[in-house]
Design a protein around this motif. Structure first.
Motif, PDB file in Angstrom:
ATOM      1  N   LEU A   4     -95.768   1.746 -42.652  1.00  0.00           N
ATOM      2  CA  LEU A   4     -94.675   1.378 -43.551  1.00  0.00           C
ATOM      3  C   LEU A   4     -93.400   2.039 -43.038  1.00  0.00           C
ATOM      4  O   LEU A   4     -93.347   3.262 -42.901  1.00  0.00           O
ATOM      5  CB  LEU A   4     -94.987   1.857 -44.972  1.00  0.00           C
ATOM      6  N   GLY A   5     -92.397   1.245 -42.739  1.00  0.00           N
ATOM      7  CA  GLY A   5     -91.128   1.783 -42.257  1.00  0.00           C
ATOM      8  C   GLY A   5     -90.081   1.747 -43.353  1.00  0.00           C
ATOM      9  O   GLY A   5     -89.912   0.728 -44.025  1.00  0.00           O
ATOM     10  N   VAL A  63     -96.234   6.521 -42.929  1.00  0.00           N
ATOM     11  CA  VAL A  63     -94.921   6.072 -43.394  1.00  0.00           C
ATOM     12  C   VAL A  63     -93.898   6.670 -42.432  1.00  0.00           C
ATOM     13  O   VAL A  63     -93.918   7.882 -42.168  1.00  0.00           O
ATOM     14  CB  VAL A  63     -94.629   6.520 -44.833  1.00  0.00           C
ATOM     15  N   ALA A  64     -93.022   5.821 -41.897  1.00  0.00           N
ATOM     16  CA  ALA A  64     -92.036   6.252 -40.903  1.00  0.00           C
ATOM     17  C   ALA A  64     -90.640   6.186 -41.497  1.00  0.00           C
ATOM     18  O   ALA A  64     -90.302   5.253 -42.232  1.00  0.00           O
ATOM     19  CB  ALA A  64     -92.125   5.366 -39.665  1.00  0.00           C
ATOM     20  N   TYR A  65     -89.807   7.157 -41.132  1.00  0.00           N
ATOM     21  CA  TYR A  65     -88.420   7.216 -41.607  1.00  0.00           C
ATOM     22  C   TYR A  65     -87.506   7.545 -40.431  1.00  0.00           C
ATOM     23  O   TYR A  65     -87.846   8.391 -39.586  1.00  0.00           O
ATOM     24  CB  TYR A  65     -88.276   8.278 -42.697  1.00  0.00           C
ATOM     25  N   ALA A  66     -86.333   6.904 -40.372  1.00  0.00           N
ATOM     26  CA  ALA A  66     -85.499   6.943 -39.173  1.00  0.00           C
ATOM     27  C   ALA A  66     -84.434   8.033 -39.182  1.00  0.00           C
ATOM     28  O   ALA A  66     -83.297   7.809 -38.767  1.00  0.00           O
ATOM     29  CB  ALA A  66     -84.853   5.575 -38.977  1.00  0.00           C
ATOM     30  N   VAL A 183     -94.220  12.355 -44.264  1.00  0.00           N
ATOM     31  CA  VAL A 183     -93.568  11.191 -43.662  1.00  0.00           C
ATOM     32  C   VAL A 183     -93.333  11.500 -42.191  1.00  0.00           C
ATOM     33  O   VAL A 183     -92.896  12.593 -41.842  1.00  0.00           O
ATOM     34  CB  VAL A 183     -92.235  10.906 -44.378  1.00  0.00           C
ATOM     35  N   LYS A 184     -93.644  10.533 -41.329  1.00  0.00           N
ATOM     36  CA  LYS A 184     -93.363  10.717 -39.907  1.00  0.00           C
ATOM     37  C   LYS A 184     -91.909  10.369 -39.632  1.00  0.00           C
ATOM     38  O   LYS A 184     -91.467   9.253 -39.897  1.00  0.00           O
ATOM     39  CB  LYS A 184     -94.292   9.837 -39.063  1.00  0.00           C
ATOM     40  N   THR A 379     -87.902  -0.558 -39.358  1.00  0.00           N
ATOM     41  CA  THR A 379     -88.777  -1.326 -38.481  1.00  0.00           C
ATOM     42  C   THR A 379     -88.913  -0.629 -37.133  1.00  0.00           C
ATOM     43  O   THR A 379     -90.014  -0.531 -36.581  1.00  0.00           O
ATOM     44  CB  THR A 379     -88.212  -2.744 -38.277  1.00  0.00           C
ATOM     45  N   GLY A 380     -87.783  -0.146 -36.608  1.00  0.00           N
ATOM     46  CA  GLY A 380     -87.830   0.539 -35.325  1.00  0.00           C
ATOM     47  C   GLY A 380     -88.705   1.776 -35.358  1.00  0.00           C
ATOM     48  O   GLY A 380     -89.492   2.031 -34.441  1.00  0.00           O
ATOM     49  N   ALA A 381     -88.584   2.564 -36.437  1.00  0.00           N
ATOM     50  CA  ALA A 381     -89.400   3.775 -36.567  1.00  0.00           C
ATOM     51  C   ALA A 381     -90.874   3.419 -36.663  1.00  0.00           C
ATOM     52  O   ALA A 381     -91.734   4.077 -36.052  1.00  0.00           O
ATOM     53  CB  ALA A 381     -88.955   4.564 -37.798  1.00  0.00           C
ATOM     54  N   ALA A 382     -91.188   2.377 -37.438  1.00  0.00           N
ATOM     55  CA  ALA A 382     -92.591   1.963 -37.582  1.00  0.00           C
ATOM     56  C   ALA A 382     -93.149   1.447 -36.266  1.00  0.00           C
ATOM     57  O   ALA A 382     -94.295   1.750 -35.894  1.00  0.00           O
ATOM     58  CB  ALA A 382     -92.695   0.894 -38.670  1.00  0.00           C
TER      59      ALA A 382
END
Length: 608
Positions: A4-5, A63-66, A183-184, A379-382
């Motif tokens: 999940l981004g 879960v990814a966060y930019a 969160v990554k 989206t990029g982080a995911a």
């Protein structure tokens, strides 16, 4: 692997679902809240993502966060401010008073009206007090140095405070959905590089990112090969082309972060050479890097806007943006020998800039990520954390949002008291209406992801009438200086545009301009800007058959393979999402017809 981004929460908060390296859902919170560039935790978008995909929060691996955590961001910001102070102290600016005096002599008399301006040489008149302050704060070295550093410090304090606030909101928002694991976090510019590379389909690419700010940087260069991305260089903040353009947007009376496209349009009317050298004299360019003198002193651009015509200020900033970015890209293309260039970051929303980058010697193919701003970073982080040295095929479309059933559409029509037909040959019926001069809004299929309408949430009209740019914008409550963009049959691309080979695919997402052919200029003047360019969306039947068929039927009637495509929304509203949104915008915009899935609706106000 399911990721999940979540994009940055400061504006245009967006949710993306990536499964095994493929985007299966992506949509911005603004489309659900109906507040343009909605900030904060994207609760409604996340609910929609889970409902559409059938996933639960527990199904995700990550879960990814930019952005990095607020402490890390604060550390790098403080280092940047120290670097900026040292640069300002060593930089030797030219004599601005003399430069301004000479530039004023170059301003021509103009009489040709420009729609949206009171007169062609209109300036930002602010009165004696404001102008005196702009003179002191903008161009008097002792004062302007201090104001630039003060501006950076104020920005830094606000940025760190925002990072703290959004970090708490992110944690709390995810917890409401049941996610309590870490969160990554992904470096902001790496998330930009990842979305452009992993969606391009290229095995090898030079990733160029340019924006306002992201994890200490305002730009970056990465080498991507065989599914791996390696950073070669970072442009340190506040040496930001994004900030430079935001400043001129604000100084010319528009909203920064939202109305930069108006500056691109204005620029085509002005003479860039009047102020170009003044701006360039404040930018140090060498060794594939650039530094901007007094980058956070907005009073410099305000001073110029008070002294010179708006169109000349806009033209100079646009040209300087192009020069600096092109020099930057040219250096790294030559150094790496990589001919495939992929772009992301808010600055690359500038379609004229993207054309100049595509024209760089050594660039053979160009891909611009369709949601190039911060909304695309989730989206990029995911994608970044879900890729393991893999090269994915390019994305074929950006229809990543929700779609709606025929029953949803009928319910929206019934609620509004509208009568609908269901034509047997829908495409031919709609093409005939457009040929007759009717404005038709189209709502069908999955919603587009990103800032551009790509047919599923679009307003269509023939491009034979240049005046449409005035009257339709007025009907929709908009003030624009750019013409409407055309949608063009993919197979007709070379009949309409010069030098398109190598950028055909990114042109499917309306992310770059091209010089128009004589055929296009003669037959579609409403879509051609004063500089002879247009920003097309190329359409293939296998990508969107319903949309394509309308255009093909129109070509059968007229011999013209292009139509106007503008986003289906009212002024300062997001692009429509649901059938209810579509019906309301259709009625408020006084459009002639609404194509809602298979249903064709005539505006009752237009019936006699």
């Amino acid at each position: 692997m399911k990721v999940l981004g979540i994009s940055p929460l400061d504006k245009d908060a967006t949710v993306s679902v990536v499964v095994d390296g493929k985007i299966i859902f992506a949509a911005g919170e603004e489309r659900f809240s109906r507040v343009k560039q909605q900030d904060g935790f994207p609760k409604l978008a996340l609910e929609a993502a889970l409902a559409y995909t059938g996933l639960q929060i527990s199904d995700f691996d990550d879960v990814a966060y930019a952005f990095m955590n607020w402490g890390s961001e604060a550390d790098v910001i403080n280092r940047n401010l120290d670097e900026e102070k040292a640069f300002i102290e060593r930089f030797e600016p030219q004599n601005l008073q003399e430069q301004i005096k000479e530039a004023l002599k170059k301003v021509p008399e103009r009489v040709q009206p420009i729609h949206g301006l009171t007169e062609p040489n209109a300036k930002m008149e602010k009165g004696l007090l404001h102008n005196s302050y702009y003179n002191m704060a903008g161009i008097q070295k002792f004062a302007s140095n201090g104001i630039a550093l003060k501006g950076s410090k104020a920005w830094a304090e606000e940025a760190v405070s925002s990072f703290q606030r959004w970090e708490k909101e992110l944690t709390a928002g995810l917890a409401q959905f049941g996610w309590n694991k870490p969160v990554k976090r992904v470096d902001h510019h790496m998330s930009h590089a990842a979305n452009s590379y992993y969606c391009s389909g290229f095995a090898e690419a030079l990733c160029i990112t340019l924006d306002g700010y992201g994890t200490g940087l305002a730009g970056s260069v990465c080498e991507a090969k065989n599914g791996k991305i390696r950073r070669l260089h970072g442009v340190s903040y506040p040496n930001s082309l994004g900030t430079l353009y935001e400043h001129v947007t604000s100084s010319l009376g528009f909203k920064p972060g939202r109305h930069e496209g108006k500056i691109v349009g204005l620029a085509s009317y002005g003479d860039p050479d009047i102020l170009k050298d003044i701006l360039l004299s404040r930018i140090e360019q060498k060794d594939g890097d650039f530094k901007i003198y007094e980058a956070n002193n907005i009073y410099f651009s305000r001073y110029l806007a008070s002294k010179f015509p708006k169109i000349d200020v806009a033209a100079a900033y646009q040209r300087v943006l192009e020069i600096v970015a092109v020099n930057f890209v040219q250096h790294w293309v030559k150094k790496t020998g990589i001919s495939n260039v992929v772009l992301s970051g808010g600055v690359t929303a500038n379609v004229k800039l993207n054309q100049r980058i595509f024209e760089v010697h050594g660039v053979e193919q160009l891909f611009v990520y369709p949601n190039m701003g911060d909304g695309g970073c989730g989206t990029g982080a995911a994608l970044y954390i879900s890729q393991h040295g893999q090269v994915q095929p390019t994305i074929e479309n950006a229809y990543f949002g929700p779609d709606y059933s025929e029953q949803d559409m009928l319910s929206a029509l019934e609620e509004a008291g509208l009568q609908a037909e269901r034509p047997e040959n829908l495409a031919a019926s709609v093409a005939a209406l457009i040929n007759e001069g009717q404005v038709v809004a189209r709502f069908d299929g999955r919603m587009e992801y990103g800032p551009r309408a790509l047919g599923n949430r679009s307003i269509m009209y023939h491009a034979r009438e240049p005046e449409v740019n005035q009257w339709l914008n007025k009907r929709l409550g908009r003030t624009e200086f750019m013409p409407f963009a055309p949608v063009t049959l993919f197979e007709a691309r070379e009949r309409c545009y010069h030098n398109i080979a190598g950028a055909e695919h990114t042109a499917e997402f309306m992310t770059v301009t091209f010089d128009c052919t004589e055929f296009m200029r003669e037959n579609c003047p409403a879509a051609v800007h004063v500089d002879g360019t247009a920003r097309p969306q190329l359409i293939k039947r296998d990508v969107n058959p319903g949309y394509y068929d309308i255009l093909k039927e129109y070509e059968k009637l007229t011999g013209i393979p292009s139509l106007i495509n503008t986003s289906f929304n009212m002024h300062e509203e997001p692009i429509v999402n649901s059938p209810k949104d579509a019906v309301r915008a259709f009625l408020d915009g006084k459009l002639d017809y609404l194509l809602l899935g298979p249903f064709l609706v005539k505006n009752p106000a237009e019936q006699h």
